[in-house]
Design a protein around this motif. Structure first.
Motif, mmCIF file in Angstrom:
data_model
loop_
_atom_site.group_PDB
_atom_site.id
_atom_site.type_symbol
_atom_site.label_atom_id
_atom_site.label_comp_id
_atom_site.label_asym_id
_atom_site.label_seq_id
_atom_site.Cartn_x
_atom_site.Cartn_y
_atom_site.Cartn_z
ATOM 1 N N GLU A 86 34.081 46.976 -22.544
ATOM 2 C CA GLU A 86 32.856 46.864 -23.331
ATOM 3 C C GLU A 86 32.215 48.226 -23.530
ATOM 4 O OE1 GLU A 86 30.081 43.974 -21.803
ATOM 5 O OE2 GLU A 86 31.682 42.563 -21.324
ATOM 6 N N ASP A 87 32.203 49.000 -22.438
ATOM 7 C CA ASP A 87 31.344 50.176 -22.423
ATOM 8 C C ASP A 87 32.031 51.356 -21.745
ATOM 9 O OD1 ASP A 87 28.930 51.237 -23.095
ATOM 10 O OD2 ASP A 87 27.833 49.550 -22.206
ATOM 11 N N VAL A 88 31.551 52.563 -22.030
ATOM 12 C CA VAL A 88 32.097 53.759 -21.391
ATOM 13 C C VAL A 88 31.960 53.662 -19.872
ATOM 14 C CG1 VAL A 88 31.867 56.262 -21.199
ATOM 15 C CG2 VAL A 88 31.619 55.181 -23.415
ATOM 16 N N ALA A 89 30.861 53.065 -19.400
ATOM 17 C CA ALA A 89 30.654 52.932 -17.952
ATOM 18 C C ALA A 89 31.800 52.134 -17.321
ATOM 19 C CB ALA A 89 29.321 52.252 -17.676
ATOM 20 N N ASP A 90 32.286 51.119 -18.042
ATOM 21 C CA ASP A 90 33.385 50.295 -17.522
ATOM 22 C C ASP A 90 34.676 51.115 -17.452
ATOM 23 O OD1 ASP A 90 31.502 48.271 -17.610
ATOM 24 O OD2 ASP A 90 32.088 47.690 -19.639
#
Lengths: 195, 195
Positions: A86-90
């Protein structure tokens, strides 16, 4: 009470960071102002450097100082495996786990009717384009939330005909059954494996 | 994993802020980098403005954009009342409470044999100088910690002959007896007041 408007503005902006509320932003501002040379000025400079240097990877959507990013450039990473997050953090979380040696695709969020996030607002079309070229397996690494799972189901439909996998659900390592929710326990039970 | 050294450096510096650990610093850095125009650049600018504008008040030790600070300059504040605090954060906390209309004196810490904080390392001499000139009451607003109370006792000795008061100890407003420590309960009980 900070009377100086520069100090007030610093506190207000710090309070917008995740993890810092108005009270801790005030504490952070005080620490910064006390360590002007050691912390405040280096941090301000680091922010401007990062703002200037950071760009979105044109291929996968990762944040890096180069585009394509270091992962997309790395010839040792398997281009036949594509992990959708979903996201860069993931993406960063999976990299910290060090478990995956393929490439990534960052969607930029998850489908949400409530928040008006439609497939057009996510990086879905570029993903469908990418998988046409030599991708053998798409790993859907969405969050185990309603939005994440909705997105995974949607992508599974769109990727029909390809090998699509998803992360396992189960008991987190170190987790105690007594503290786990029913959904996790039920998923772990159903997916039990022979020893 | 952030491969860009500028991103890594930003995360490392953010992790030094109180309230942010390595994990939340990474989250904060991601939010900053995603909101480059709205948050990262304004925050970097606010930090540089604050670093340039902020100074220690030459009289009381408060942090402000002018020296003497707004409180020391304010003619409506009673110069006969002097409230001694350990830290600028305590001064700000009392100002938020809005209960005190006198002037302050920031010690810059509390006495601590363990950390080698002697009276010479605190703003004690300037305090003793200040109280010579028209101060009627010195309010010792130290923290209710061992170090704070040691400091208060030390100052009480040094200020012999003056009217010296300290903050009341007792049940915090909104506090439940069941959750309070024995020291607080015992202090509140001993200092009970007639209704």
């Amino acid at each position: 009470m900070a009377s100086g408007s520069e100090i007030e503005r610093l506190i207000q902006l710090l309070a917008k960071l995740p993890g810092l509320g108005p009270r801790s932003a005030r504490r952070a501002a005080l620490v910064l102002l006390k360590k002007r040379d050691l912390l405040l000025e280096p941090l301000a400079a680091a922010m401007q450097d990062a703002a200037a240097a950071t760009r979105d990877c044109e291929i996968c959507g990762n944040l890096d100082t180069i585009s394509p990013c270091a992962i997309c450039r790395d010839p040792r990473r398997d281009p036949h495996l594509l992990c959708v997050v979903e996201d860069v953090a993931d993406l960063w979380a999976l990299e910290r786990a060090g478990v995956f040696r393929g490439r990534y695709h960052v969607l930029g969020g998850a489908l949400s009717a409530l928040d008006g996030i439609t497939p057009e607002r996510l990086s879905v079309a570029p993903l469908l384009e990418r998988v046409k070229h030599g991708v053998d397996e798409v790993i859907l690494a969405m969050n185990a939330t309603v939005e994440g799972q909705t997105t995974a189901h949607y992508l599974m439909d769109m990727l029909g005909g390809m090998k699509v996998t998803r992360l396992a659900h189960g008991v987190p390592v170190g987790g105690e059954l007594d503290y786990l929710d029913e959904g996790t326990l039920s998923a772990a039970f159903k997916a039990r494996r022979a020893l």
